[in-house]
Design an enzyme around this catalytic site. Structure first.
Site, PDB file in Angstrom:
ATOM      1  CE  LYS A  67     -25.706 -31.129  63.782  1.00  0.00           C
ATOM      2  NZ  LYS A  67     -25.781 -32.574  64.139  1.00  0.00           N
ATOM      3  CD  GLN A 138     -28.299 -41.166  65.217  1.00  0.00           C
ATOM      4  OE1 GLN A 138     -27.136 -41.261  65.589  1.00  0.00           O
ATOM      5  NE2 GLN A 138     -28.679 -40.336  64.265  1.00  0.00           N
ATOM      6  CB  SER A 199     -37.879 -40.888  68.014  1.00  0.00           C
ATOM      7  OG  SER A 199     -38.544 -41.991  67.435  1.00  0.00           O
ATOM      8  CE  LYS A 226     -37.556 -36.682  69.740  1.00  0.00           C
ATOM      9  NZ  LYS A 226     -36.304 -36.740  68.972  1.00  0.00           N
TER      10      LYS A 226
HETATM   11  P1  NAD Z   1     -35.006 -43.639  63.880  1.00  0.00           P
HETATM   12  O1  NAD Z   1     -36.246 -42.960  63.402  1.00  0.00           O
HETATM   13  O2  NAD Z   1     -34.123 -44.302  62.901  1.00  0.00           O
HETATM   14  O3  NAD Z   1     -35.424 -44.740  64.976  1.00  0.00           O
HETATM   15  C1  NAD Z   1     -36.366 -44.425  65.976  1.00  0.00           C
HETATM   16  C2  NAD Z   1     -36.305 -45.436  67.099  1.00  0.00           C
HETATM   17  O4  NAD Z   1     -37.269 -45.077  68.095  1.00  0.00           O
HETATM   18  C3  NAD Z   1     -36.651 -46.854  66.668  1.00  0.00           C
HETATM   19  O5  NAD Z   1     -35.956 -47.773  67.478  1.00  0.00           O
HETATM   20  C4  NAD Z   1     -38.148 -46.913  66.962  1.00  0.00           C
HETATM   21  O6  NAD Z   1     -38.628 -48.243  67.117  1.00  0.00           O
HETATM   22  C5  NAD Z   1     -38.178 -46.155  68.270  1.00  0.00           C
HETATM   23  N1  NAD Z   1     -39.516 -45.659  68.596  1.00  0.00           N
HETATM   24  C6  NAD Z   1     -40.342 -44.951  67.779  1.00  0.00           C
HETATM   25  N2  NAD Z   1     -41.494 -44.685  68.434  1.00  0.00           N
HETATM   26  C7  NAD Z   1     -41.379 -45.229  69.690  1.00  0.00           C
HETATM   27  C8  NAD Z   1     -42.219 -45.285  70.824  1.00  0.00           C
HETATM   28  N3  NAD Z   1     -43.420 -44.729  70.813  1.00  0.00           N
HETATM   29  N4  NAD Z   1     -41.758 -45.912  71.936  1.00  0.00           N
HETATM   30  C9  NAD Z   1     -40.526 -46.470  71.962  1.00  0.00           C
HETATM   31  N5  NAD Z   1     -39.682 -46.443  70.905  1.00  0.00           N
HETATM   32  C10 NAD Z   1     -40.119 -45.834  69.788  1.00  0.00           C
HETATM   33  O7  NAD Z   1     -34.235 -42.550  64.744  1.00  0.00           O
HETATM   34  P2  NAD Z   1     -32.677 -42.440  65.038  1.00  0.00           P
HETATM   35  O8  NAD Z   1     -32.035 -41.660  63.950  1.00  0.00           O
HETATM   36  O9  NAD Z   1     -32.142 -43.770  65.404  1.00  0.00           O
HETATM   37  O10 NAD Z   1     -32.712 -41.474  66.323  1.00  0.00           O
HETATM   38  C11 NAD Z   1     -33.211 -41.943  67.560  1.00  0.00           C
HETATM   39  C12 NAD Z   1     -33.365 -40.775  68.497  1.00  0.00           C
HETATM   40  O11 NAD Z   1     -32.084 -40.196  68.774  1.00  0.00           O
HETATM   41  C13 NAD Z   1     -34.235 -39.624  67.981  1.00  0.00           C
HETATM   42  O12 NAD Z   1     -35.059 -39.180  69.032  1.00  0.00           O
HETATM   43  C14 NAD Z   1     -33.221 -38.551  67.615  1.00  0.00           C
HETATM   44  O13 NAD Z   1     -33.772 -37.252  67.678  1.00  0.00           O
HETATM   45  C15 NAD Z   1     -32.193 -38.782  68.706  1.00  0.00           C
HETATM   46  N6  NAD Z   1     -30.870 -38.221  68.452  1.00  0.00           N
HETATM   47  C16 NAD Z   1     -30.212 -37.706  69.525  1.00  0.00           C
HETATM   48  C17 NAD Z   1     -28.950 -37.161  69.351  1.00  0.00           C
HETATM   49  C18 NAD Z   1     -28.214 -36.634  70.549  1.00  0.00           C
HETATM   50  O14 NAD Z   1     -27.170 -35.980  70.377  1.00  0.00           O
HETATM   51  N7  NAD Z   1     -28.654 -36.903  71.746  1.00  0.00           N
HETATM   52  C19 NAD Z   1     -28.364 -37.126  68.088  1.00  0.00           C
HETATM   53  C20 NAD Z   1     -29.044 -37.697  67.010  1.00  0.00           C
HETATM   54  C21 NAD Z   1     -30.303 -38.263  67.208  1.00  0.00           C
END
Ligand code: NAD
Length: 321
Positions: A67, A138, A199, A226
């Site tokens: 990917k 997500q 995030s 993170k």
């Molecule tokens: P998004 O940008 O749409 O949403 C971000 C979320 O984090 C929101 O709920 C926001 O309010 C919150 N947030 C931002 N700053 C914050 C802080 N300081 N304290 C607490 N919460 C805070 O992102 P998304 O697409 O929903 O992705 C969320 C996370 O999941 C990201 O870190 C992304 O990298 C991760 N992710 C992980 C995988 C995996 O396989 N584990 C896959 C995809 C995404």
């Protein structure tokens, strides 16, 4: 070569298909039948973009590929998704390019499938309340996949940015479940299963918030630095992950390991639980925590599923290559 465009994915891969593909590949990883190769992730010095590759090979399913994609923060202003990804699949016998599959929706589906697999195998069977920490892109996928695993009667949610909470309320409503926005204290007191998907770079959910018997699926931490939950909570929990090497370096467990509260050898894989070589949860008051870091093999598994379904249903585009 076959092309499965992004626009076709929604009609091909649902939560169940993603669940089956991800559960199978986690089991293959535990048997040593599937391997993730080293991840490449670079700031390219253009458009503020982070670009990378995740690749691997599943010898059991003969799924080979990568990917590629990343994060382009300026995309939203252009009406595009900030996260962009494409999966390339190769013929494992010849190395020839087999398929190009849109990877954006698949990434959300495979990430949600991973936490759903952890809930299936680690949450208490009588879990009734689902707690959501995070309300970004997500989160809706996570909630939809999670509620399929237990007879949940209610969703409680908290988000750092409260203005985003309507996404959780709307998703729960569409699933026919009542939703309540709560404090973190109240979330921990009510929830049997908690999904964290933020995030954040600092912990939100603390050890004192969580009661015995809770299952946590920590899905947001996929990068060095993170952090979503207190290291003391990770220390208190029985920890499982997709890939131990990632969990201790860039997953939620990185902080507890760095602080000496957890050792690499304390962390099992969810694949071991699926395969029955680890017992998983052993008591009703144990706190279990799944550190979902995200591996390339998940992407390849769901892309392969999309490819097969696209061919079966006649929506695959075939090109000479
Ligand atoms: P998004 O940008 O749409 O949403 C971000 C979320 O984090 C929101 O709920 C926001 O309010 C919150 N947030 C931002 N700053 C914050 C802080 N300081 N304290 C607490 N919460 C805070 O992102 P998304 O697409 O929903 O992705 C969320 C996370 O999941 C990201 O870190 C992304 O990298 C991760 N992710 C992980 C995988 C995996 O396989 N584990 C896959 C995809 C995404």
């Amino acid at each position: 070569m076959i092309i499965v465009p992004e626009a076709e994915i929604a009609g091909l891969v649902d939560e169940q298909a993603a669940f089956e593909a991800v559960e199978a590949v986690f089991a293959a990883m535990a048997r040593g039948d599937a391997t993730n190769f080293p991840v490449v992730r670079e700031a390219i010095g253009h458009a503020d973009a982070l670009y990378g590759f995740k690749s691997g090979f599943d010898r059991a399913g003969l799924v080979l590929g990568l990917k590629s994609g990343g994060y382009w923060p300026g995309n939203a202003g252009r009406g595009l998704t900030n996260h962009q990804s494409t999966v390339v699949l190769f013929d494992a016998d010849t190395g020839q390019c087999k398929a190009l599959v849109g990877g954006n929706l698949l990434t959300a589906l495979r990430t949600a499938a991973a936490s759903a697999v952890s809930i299936r195998h680690l949450a208490r069977p009588d879990a009734k309340v689902l707690g959501m920490v995070g309300a970004g892109h997500q989160s809706a996928f996570q909630m939809r996949a999670a509620v399929r695993q237990r007879a949940f009667e209610k969703v409680v949610g908290w988000n750092y940015h409260p203005e985003m909470l309507p996404r959780l309320a709307e998703t729960a409503k569409a699933l026919g479940l009542p939703f309540e926005a709560v404090s973190l204290e109240e979330l921990g007191a009510q929830a049997d299963v908690v999904v964290t998907i933020t995030s954040s770079f600092a912990p939100s959910l603390m050890a004192a918030h969580v009661r015995p018997g809770t299952h946590l699926a920590c899905m947001g931490t996929d990068t060095v630095g993170k952090q979503e939950v207190d290291a003391a909570l990770v220390a208190r929990a029985t920890v499982f992950t997709d890939e131990v090497a990632q969990s201790i370096t860039l997953g939620e467990a990185q902080h507890a390991v760095k602080a000496g509260l957890k050792a690499e050898t304390d962390i099992a894989t969810i694949g071991q639980v699926i395969e029955g070589t680890h017992p998983g949860r052993t008591s009703a008051d144990e706190i279990t925590l799944f550190d979902g870091t995200g591996v390339g093999l998940q992407d390849l598994a769901v892309a392969d599923r999309a490819l097969r379904l696209a061919v079966e249903r006649g929506v695959a585009q075939s090109v000479d290559f």
